[in-house]
Design a protein around this motif. Structure first.
Motif, short mmCIF file in Angstrom:
data_model
loop_
_atom_site.label_atom_id
_atom_site.label_comp_id
_atom_site.label_asym_id
_atom_site.label_seq_id
_atom_site.Cartn_x
_atom_site.Cartn_y
_atom_site.Cartn_z
N ARG A 145 18.64 35.01 74.29
CA ARG A 145 18.81 35.85 73.11
C ARG A 145 17.96 35.35 71.96
N ASP A 146 17.56 36.28 71.07
CA ASP A 146 16.68 35.91 69.96
C ASP A 146 17.36 34.92 69.01
N SER A 147 18.63 35.14 68.71
CA SER A 147 19.31 34.24 67.78
C SER A 147 19.43 32.83 68.37
N VAL A 148 19.73 32.75 69.68
CA VAL A 148 19.81 31.44 70.32
C VAL A 148 18.45 30.77 70.35
N ARG A 149 17.40 31.56 70.56
CA ARG A 149 16.05 30.99 70.54
C ARG A 149 15.70 30.45 69.16
N ALA B 13 20.80 27.27 60.02
CA ALA B 13 21.39 27.78 61.26
C ALA B 13 22.75 28.43 61.00
N SER B 14 23.52 27.85 60.09
CA SER B 14 24.83 28.43 59.76
C SER B 14 24.67 29.79 59.09
N VAL B 15 23.67 29.90 58.21
CA VAL B 15 23.42 31.19 57.56
C VAL B 15 23.03 32.24 58.58
N VAL B 16 22.15 31.86 59.52
CA VAL B 16 21.74 32.80 60.58
C VAL B 16 22.94 33.23 61.41
N LEU B 17 23.81 32.27 61.73
CA LEU B 17 25.00 32.60 62.52
C LEU B 17 25.92 33.56 61.77
N LEU B 18 26.14 33.32 60.48
CA LEU B 18 26.99 34.20 59.69
C LEU B 18 26.40 35.61 59.58
N VAL B 19 25.08 35.67 59.38
CA VAL B 19 24.42 36.98 59.31
C VAL B 19 24.55 37.72 60.63
N GLU B 20 24.39 36.99 61.73
CA GLU B 20 24.52 37.62 63.04
C GLU B 20 25.94 38.13 63.27
N VAL B 21 26.94 37.33 62.92
CA VAL B 21 28.33 37.77 63.09
C VAL B 21 28.62 38.97 62.21
N ALA B 22 28.09 38.96 60.98
CA ALA B 22 28.33 40.09 60.08
C ALA B 22 27.67 41.37 60.60
#
Length: 259
Positions: free
Chosen positions: A24-28, A235-244
């Protein structure tokens, strides 16, 4: 999957390859950040370690009073100082008493610094005496041509003003001096007046850190930790954006929840 991710994360730090590749792009994105952080961690550690190993080491003739007494180097003491008095009254056979056999006395600090720089003798004095001398030397030559032994001869000696017995000035000046001392004003004024001498007293200006190996300390990795913290924050910001975004897409897919 969790075990594979753990192996991949740990293997990256120790430079070991893995057959698993993020899909996945986010994991990459997170994996790329971790790869970058791992490279910085490894490079900084290797560079610090290599710098410590290849650093030139200078052998000094002595680093304590015991080692000094094993040489034939003469000793200069400022005449009339406390250390001169301690050497004079030292019991026969003691380490301080042996200094009397190679003692040089006079009251000219500029002459002492000149002859000590030329290797004629060593100077034994307090920091309070040496800092102004180092200040003048560094101000004129922009260098510190002498080193300070790491082991001190005596410690815990204070200084103060002397008044005649019964003097009324003592009760007037004591509260003032106490307040100046407690607020650090006296030390600030003193160090400001001899700031170049203070530079010569820092460990970087003398022998131990530059001429001997030392273990890596926590402050050697402050820069690495800052990069690591920044990467984790990103990375935390990216994770929060992805979850949102994922939650927003799920909400759009269920029209009954929008009313």
């Amino acid at each position: 999957m969790v075990w594979t991710s753990y192996i991949w994360t740990f293997g990256t730090v120790i430079s070991q390859a893995s057959t698993w590749s993020p899909q996945r792009d986010s994991v990459r994105l997170l994996s790329g950040l971790w790869l970058l952080i791992s490279v910085i961690l490894v490079l900084v550690y290797r560079c610090n370690l290599k710098a410590m190993l290849i650093m030139p080491k200078v052998q000094v003739p002595f680093n304590s009073l015991e080692e000094l007494m094993e040489t034939d180097i003469h000793v200069f003491l400022p005449e009339g100082t406390l250390i001169h008095y301690l050497v004079t009254i030292a019991p026969p056979g003691s380490l301080l008493h042996r200094v009397n056999d190679r003692l040089t006395l006079h009251t000219s600090p500029p002459l002492a610094m000149k002859e000590s720089s030329a290797g004629k003798y060593v100077i034994v004095a307090s920091d309070f005496v040496m800092r102004p001398l180092f200040h003048d030397m560094f101000s004129m030559a922009n260098s510190c041509p002498m080193y300070i032994a790491s082991e001190r001869i005596y410690t815990g000696i204070s200084s103060g003003f002397a008044f005649p017995k019964g003097s009324p000035l003592k009760h007037v000046l004591d509260p003032i001096l106490r307040r100046l001392l407690e607020f650090g004003i006296l030390e600030h004024l003193y160090l400001s007046a001899v700031r170049n001498g203070t530079v010569c007293f820092t460990p970087e200006s003398f022998t131990r850190p530059k001429n001997s190996l030392r273990p890596l300390k926590l402050e050697d990795f402050y820069g690495v930790f800052a990069v690591y913290a920044g990467g984790m924050l990103l990375a935390s910001v990216v994770l929060l954006v992805e979850v949102a975004l994922k939650g927003h897409q799920a909400l759009k897919g269920r029209p009954e929840l929008q009313h």
